[in-house]
Write a protein that holds these residues in place. Structure first.
Motif, PDB file in Angstrom:
ATOM      1  N   GLY A  65       0.830  -1.213   0.000  1.00 58.82           N
ATOM      2  CA  GLY A  65       0.000   0.000   0.000  1.00 58.82           C
ATOM      3  C   GLY A  65       0.857   1.253   0.000  1.00 58.82           C
ATOM      4  O   GLY A  65       0.604   2.205  -0.754  1.00 58.82           O
ATOM      5  N   TRP A  66       1.880   1.267   0.845  1.00 57.16           N
ATOM      6  CA  TRP A  66       2.798   2.409   0.902  1.00 57.16           C
ATOM      7  C   TRP A  66       3.537   2.544  -0.435  1.00 57.16           C
ATOM      8  O   TRP A  66       3.711   3.658  -0.949  1.00 57.16           O
ATOM      9  CB  TRP A  66       3.792   2.216   2.045  1.00 57.16           C
ATOM     10  N   LEU A  67       3.968   1.426  -1.026  1.00 56.24           N
ATOM     11  CA  LEU A  67       4.728   1.460  -2.270  1.00 56.24           C
ATOM     12  C   LEU A  67       3.901   2.019  -3.427  1.00 56.24           C
ATOM     13  O   LEU A  67       4.426   2.775  -4.247  1.00 56.24           O
ATOM     14  CB  LEU A  67       5.246   0.061  -2.612  1.00 56.24           C
ATOM     15  N   VAL A  68       2.633   1.676  -3.491  1.00 54.21           N
ATOM     16  CA  VAL A  68       1.770   2.196  -4.560  1.00 54.21           C
ATOM     17  C   VAL A  68       1.714   3.718  -4.493  1.00 54.21           C
ATOM     18  O   VAL A  68       1.816   4.407  -5.512  1.00 54.21           O
ATOM     19  CB  VAL A  68       0.358   1.574  -4.472  1.00 54.21           C
ATOM     20  N   ILE A  69       1.589   4.262  -3.294  1.00 56.43           N
ATOM     21  CA  ILE A  69       1.568   5.721  -3.121  1.00 56.43           C
ATOM     22  C   ILE A  69       2.899   6.327  -3.568  1.00 56.43           C
ATOM     23  O   ILE A  69       2.926   7.349  -4.268  1.00 56.43           O
ATOM     24  CB  ILE A  69       1.250   6.084  -1.657  1.00 56.43           C
TER      25      ILE A  69
END
Length: 168
Positions: A65-69
């Motif tokens: 989730g953090w990586l997508v952002i």
């Protein structure tokens, strides 16, 4: 044994989710393919804590989730450089030291760098990664510290029975 059961459940759910078929012949073929996959995995000794990381699934989903952002945030400078009249890039190679210990954590970190627009992991050697970046000003080793920390935490940081302490 728990890893094998987890692998059977995941492969079965993946097959059902991707196919959506419940005909007897197809269900029989899916069971046969899952059994063959399990036997091959057992023969190759790939069913272990690192090869079947179900205990880390919550940490990995939080990391993704953090990586997508971060991927969306990194798109803007690359898009601006591509659209501008003059190609405003200043490529650089930088060596990045990682705290990742396992092969899984190093792979997650290296692939995360490569997935982020404007950067590519060229080489992984020991605890150092060679990274090519489009913009020299954003290619400092410190620019990758948060990603390194998060990928380490997702894959290595909370192993069962181990506690992690950072020495000052």
């Amino acid at each position: 044994m728990g890893y094998f059961l987890g692998l059977i459940v995941v492969l079965g759910a993946l097959w059902l989710g991707l196919s959506g078929m419940f005909k007897p012949l197809l269900l029989t073929l899916s069971v046969i393919s899952i059994v063959i996959s399990i036997l091959l995995a057992a023969r190759l000794n790939t069913v272990d804590r690192e090869g079947v990381p179900y205990a880390r699934a919550p940490n990995l989903f939080l990391y993704w989730g953090w990586l997508v952002i971060e991927i969306f945030k990194a798109n803007w400078p690359v898009i601006r450089a591509c659209v501008s009249a003059d190609l405003d890039i200043n490529p650089a190679l930088v060596k990045v030291k990682t705290r990742c210990e396992s092969d899984l954590a190093k792979t997650i970190f290296a692939n995360s760098i490569t997935l982020t627009p404007g950067t590519v992991t060229v080489e992984v050697e020991g605890d150092k990664l060679l990274v090519h970046a489009l913009f020299e000003e954003s290619a400092t080793p410190d620019a990758f510290t948060e990603m390194d920390e998060r990928s380490w935490r997702a894959a290595d940081g909370r192993q069962a029975g181990k506690t992690t302490q950072v020495k000052a």
